[in-house]
Scaffold this motif. Structure first.
Motif, PDB file in Angstrom:
ATOM      1  N   SER A 124      17.832 -12.441   9.933  1.00  0.00           N
ATOM      2  CA  SER A 124      16.814 -12.740  10.821  1.00  0.00           C
ATOM      3  C   SER A 124      17.268 -12.127  12.170  1.00  0.00           C
ATOM      4  O   SER A 124      16.903 -12.935  13.187  1.00  0.00           O
ATOM      5  CB  SER A 124      16.825 -14.255  10.672  1.00  0.00           C
ATOM      6  OG  SER A 124      18.133 -14.859  10.972  1.00  0.00           O
TER       7      SER A 124
ATOM      8  N   SER B 260      13.747  -8.948  15.482  1.00  0.00           N
ATOM      9  CA  SER B 260      12.305  -9.318  15.288  1.00  0.00           C
ATOM     10  C   SER B 260      11.277  -8.287  14.756  1.00  0.00           C
ATOM     11  O   SER B 260      10.300  -8.516  14.118  1.00  0.00           O
ATOM     12  CB  SER B 260      11.532  -9.408  16.708  1.00  0.00           C
ATOM     13  OG  SER B 260      11.631  -8.246  17.455  1.00  0.00           O
TER      14      SER B 260
ATOM     15  N   LEU C  15       5.363 -15.662  16.111  1.00  0.00           N
ATOM     16  CA  LEU C  15       5.817 -15.795  14.587  1.00  0.00           C
ATOM     17  C   LEU C  15       7.421 -15.525  14.684  1.00  0.00           C
ATOM     18  O   LEU C  15       8.160 -14.857  15.249  1.00  0.00           O
ATOM     19  CB  LEU C  15       5.495 -15.044  13.535  1.00  0.00           C
ATOM     20  CG  LEU C  15       3.939 -14.862  13.324  1.00  0.00           C
ATOM     21  CD1 LEU C  15       3.469 -14.172  12.245  1.00  0.00           C
ATOM     22  CD2 LEU C  15       3.483 -16.358  13.035  1.00  0.00           C
ATOM     23  N   ARG C  16       8.219 -16.441  13.637  1.00  0.00           N
ATOM     24  CA  ARG C  16       9.575 -16.391  13.671  1.00  0.00           C
ATOM     25  C   ARG C  16       9.953 -15.440  12.491  1.00  0.00           C
ATOM     26  O   ARG C  16       9.799 -15.709  11.249  1.00  0.00           O
ATOM     27  CB  ARG C  16      10.275 -17.467  13.324  1.00  0.00           C
ATOM     28  CG  ARG C  16      10.130 -18.703  14.783  1.00  0.00           C
ATOM     29  CD  ARG C  16      10.436 -19.921  14.572  1.00  0.00           C
ATOM     30  NE  ARG C  16       9.556 -20.634  13.604  1.00  0.00           N
ATOM     31  CZ  ARG C  16       9.735 -21.934  12.865  1.00  0.00           C
ATOM     32  NH1 ARG C  16      10.800 -22.346  12.874  1.00  0.00           N
ATOM     33  NH2 ARG C  16       8.777 -22.478  12.114  1.00  0.00           N
ATOM     34  N   TRP C  17      10.188 -14.276  12.642  1.00  0.00           N
ATOM     35  CA  TRP C  17      10.287 -13.074  11.721  1.00  0.00           C
ATOM     36  C   TRP C  17      11.802 -13.032  10.991  1.00  0.00           C
ATOM     37  O   TRP C  17      12.639 -13.303  11.739  1.00  0.00           O
ATOM     38  CB  TRP C  17      10.036 -11.764  12.408  1.00  0.00           C
ATOM     39  CG  TRP C  17       8.646 -11.693  12.677  1.00  0.00           C
ATOM     40  CD1 TRP C  17       7.962 -11.737  13.942  1.00  0.00           C
ATOM     41  CD2 TRP C  17       7.549 -10.934  11.891  1.00  0.00           C
ATOM     42  NE1 TRP C  17       6.935 -11.554  13.978  1.00  0.00           N
ATOM     43  CE2 TRP C  17       6.404 -11.075  12.766  1.00  0.00           C
ATOM     44  CE3 TRP C  17       7.576 -10.737  10.608  1.00  0.00           C
ATOM     45  CZ2 TRP C  17       5.198 -10.816  12.258  1.00  0.00           C
ATOM     46  CZ3 TRP C  17       6.077 -10.438  10.204  1.00  0.00           C
ATOM     47  CH2 TRP C  17       5.127 -10.291  10.997  1.00  0.00           C
ATOM     48  N   GLU C  18      11.673 -12.928   9.710  1.00  0.00           N
ATOM     49  CA  GLU C  18      12.810 -12.518   8.987  1.00  0.00           C
ATOM     50  C   GLU C  18      12.571 -11.261   8.072  1.00  0.00           C
ATOM     51  O   GLU C  18      11.422 -10.930   7.871  1.00  0.00           O
ATOM     52  CB  GLU C  18      12.919 -13.955   8.248  1.00  0.00           C
ATOM     53  CG  GLU C  18      13.353 -15.055   8.819  1.00  0.00           C
ATOM     54  CD  GLU C  18      13.540 -16.087   7.663  1.00  0.00           C
ATOM     55  OE1 GLU C  18      13.587 -15.859   6.535  1.00  0.00           O
ATOM     56  OE2 GLU C  18      13.486 -17.356   8.399  1.00  0.00           O
TER      57      GLU C  18
ATOM     58  N   ALA D 193       3.778 -15.388   4.930  1.00  0.00           N
ATOM     59  CA  ALA D 193       3.552 -16.203   6.206  1.00  0.00           C
ATOM     60  C   ALA D 193       4.188 -17.476   5.442  1.00  0.00           C
ATOM     61  O   ALA D 193       2.997 -17.786   4.474  1.00  0.00           O
ATOM     62  CB  ALA D 193       2.596 -15.849   6.950  1.00  0.00           C
ATOM     63  N   ARG D 194       4.825 -18.360   6.094  1.00  0.00           N
ATOM     64  CA  ARG D 194       5.069 -19.665   5.554  1.00  0.00           C
ATOM     65  C   ARG D 194       3.707 -20.602   5.603  1.00  0.00           C
ATOM     66  O   ARG D 194       3.300 -21.280   4.480  1.00  0.00           O
ATOM     67  CB  ARG D 194       6.271 -20.397   6.339  1.00  0.00           C
ATOM     68  CG  ARG D 194       6.456 -21.808   5.497  1.00  0.00           C
ATOM     69  CD  ARG D 194       7.166 -21.656   4.333  1.00  0.00           C
ATOM     70  NE  ARG D 194       8.386 -20.868   4.162  1.00  0.00           N
ATOM     71  CZ  ARG D 194       9.477 -21.078   4.502  1.00  0.00           C
ATOM     72  NH1 ARG D 194      10.117 -22.180   4.914  1.00  0.00           N
ATOM     73  NH2 ARG D 194      10.626 -20.173   4.382  1.00  0.00           N
TER      74      ARG D 194
ATOM     75  N   THR E 120       4.387 -19.981  12.931  1.00  0.00           N
ATOM     76  CA  THR E 120       5.255 -20.206  11.599  1.00  0.00           C
ATOM     77  C   THR E 120       6.260 -19.251  11.358  1.00  0.00           C
ATOM     78  O   THR E 120       6.501 -18.375  12.050  1.00  0.00           O
ATOM     79  CB  THR E 120       4.110 -19.968  10.516  1.00  0.00           C
ATOM     80  OG1 THR E 120       4.608 -20.628   9.138  1.00  0.00           O
ATOM     81  CG2 THR E 120       3.672 -18.809  10.162  1.00  0.00           C
ATOM     82  N   ARG E 121       6.904 -19.247  10.399  1.00  0.00           N
ATOM     83  CA  ARG E 121       7.668 -18.316   9.824  1.00  0.00           C
ATOM     84  C   ARG E 121       7.199 -17.115   8.882  1.00  0.00           C
ATOM     85  O   ARG E 121       6.194 -17.566   8.330  1.00  0.00           O
ATOM     86  CB  ARG E 121       8.958 -18.767   9.094  1.00  0.00           C
ATOM     87  CG  ARG E 121       9.783 -19.947   9.862  1.00  0.00           C
ATOM     88  CD  ARG E 121      10.964 -20.550   8.762  1.00  0.00           C
ATOM     89  NE  ARG E 121      11.794 -20.080   7.996  1.00  0.00           N
ATOM     90  CZ  ARG E 121      13.018 -19.574   8.679  1.00  0.00           C
ATOM     91  NH1 ARG E 121      13.478 -20.508   9.839  1.00  0.00           N
ATOM     92  NH2 ARG E 121      13.840 -19.088   8.008  1.00  0.00           N
TER      93      ARG E 121
ATOM     94  N   ALA F 202       8.148 -13.640   6.559  1.00  0.00           N
ATOM     95  CA  ALA F 202       9.312 -12.624   5.821  1.00  0.00           C
ATOM     96  C   ALA F 202       8.727 -11.399   5.611  1.00  0.00           C
ATOM     97  O   ALA F 202       7.595 -11.186   4.946  1.00  0.00           O
ATOM     98  CB  ALA F 202       9.850 -13.497   4.602  1.00  0.00           C
TER      99      ALA F 202
ATOM    100  N   ARG G 216       8.189 -18.784   0.173  1.00  0.00           N
ATOM    101  CA  ARG G 216       7.185 -19.695   0.655  1.00  0.00           C
ATOM    102  C   ARG G 216       7.726 -21.233   0.127  1.00  0.00           C
ATOM    103  O   ARG G 216       7.692 -22.023   1.288  1.00  0.00           O
ATOM    104  CB  ARG G 216       6.092 -19.596   0.439  1.00  0.00           C
ATOM    105  CG  ARG G 216       5.174 -18.975   1.501  1.00  0.00           C
ATOM    106  CD  ARG G 216       3.508 -18.907   1.279  1.00  0.00           C
ATOM    107  NE  ARG G 216       3.067 -17.816   1.813  1.00  0.00           N
ATOM    108  CZ  ARG G 216       2.703 -16.678   1.427  1.00  0.00           C
ATOM    109  NH1 ARG G 216       2.683 -16.576  -0.138  1.00  0.00           N
ATOM    110  NH2 ARG G 216       2.071 -15.764   1.802  1.00  0.00           N
TER     111      ARG G 216
END
Length: 263
Positions: A7, A10, A73-76, A200-201, A219-220, A222, A262
């Motif tokens: 993580s 970005s 978004l919170r990217w991983e 996406a979560r 949302t998160r 991946a 997810r």
């Protein structure tokens, strides 16, 4: 893939450099024309005035929708080493993903100069203009119309250091069935297919053929990347079929991994 999610970044940022400036020799002139074809907005003069307005409005709406949502978004990311391994070997990736995650992919891989296959239709006009605002290029054609011409242009892009990409079940499905464009292109160019998926979560899924997923703001998300797939230029028909099945399996596995992430 057992590697932990990374993580720290970005997105993967590597704008095309090899295909940059142009010289005065024949190769430079050809590269300049190639870049104009794939990166410049197409001419809309053959469309009616109302259609031109619709295309421009849809283009801007989608562009700002993706920016407004995906920038929050919170990217991983998992599997970045597979992309790095392609670059380290002196190759260029041929990105391949399902159509369902096209919104997130458009944002995450922006400004790399990736050239994607775009169908020949009015809808493709506004989607093509939209992705060009994010730094992509288009080769016009599809599995049903002009596909050979588009693949030849994408091969020329790869030859000149420009990356390529497919939404591999497009342009009209069926969903989650990989078509042959990426394997064909890999065989003719010697470049590597890079399967990936974005989950996406929290999201909204549209009732469309591709089950398009629109992530919810904040949302998160991946980005899941699989091992590259290489196809020999001298591959037999059986070997090509095996590589096609390997691509299908890799994308299926990534989608399952996304569902597990997810939960």
């Amino acid at each position: 893939m057992a590697a932990p999610i990374d993580s720290s970044a970005s997105r993967i940022s590597q704008p095309v450099a090899a295909a940059g400036g142009c010289s005065n020799d024949r190769q430079g002139v050809d590269l300049h024309l190639l870049r104009r074809r794939v990166y410049e907005f197409s001419d809309l003069s053959t469309y009616r005035q109302l259609d031109r307005l619709i295309i421009r409005a849809a283009d801007l709406f989608l562009y700002w929708l993706i920016r407004a949502i995906c920038s929050t978004l919170r990217w991983e990311m998992r599997g970045r080493q597979h992309l790095d391994s392609i670059i380290d070997r002196g190759h260029r990736p041929i990105f391949a993903s399902w159509h369902t995650c096209i919104l997130g992919a458009t944002w995450f891989f922006r400004e790399r100069g990736i050239v994607v296959m775009s169908s020949v239709s009015r809808d493709a006009e506004y989607t093509g203009r939209m992705i060009k605002r994010f730094g992509y290029g288009t080769a016009r054609g599809s599995s049903t119309r002009g596909g050979g011409r588009a693949l030849a242009e994408m091969a020329e892009c790869l030859k000149n250091g420009i990356e390529a990409g497919f939404t591999i079940d497009g342009p009209r499905g069926p969903a989650y069935i990989a078509k042959t464009g990426a394997v064909t292109l890999a065989r003719h160019t010697g470049q590597a297919i890079l399967p990936f998926h974005i989950a996406a979560r929290k999201y909204v899924e549209l009732p469309s053929w591709d089950r398009l997923q629109i992530p919810l703001p904040f949302t998160r998300a991946a980005v899941l990347i699989s091992e590259p797939i290489y196809v020999s230029r001298h591959a037999s028909s059986a070997e090509v079929a095996a590589k096609q099945q390997a691509l299908q399996s890799a994308l299926d596995d990534l989608r399952d991994e996304g569902e597990a992430w997810r939960r």
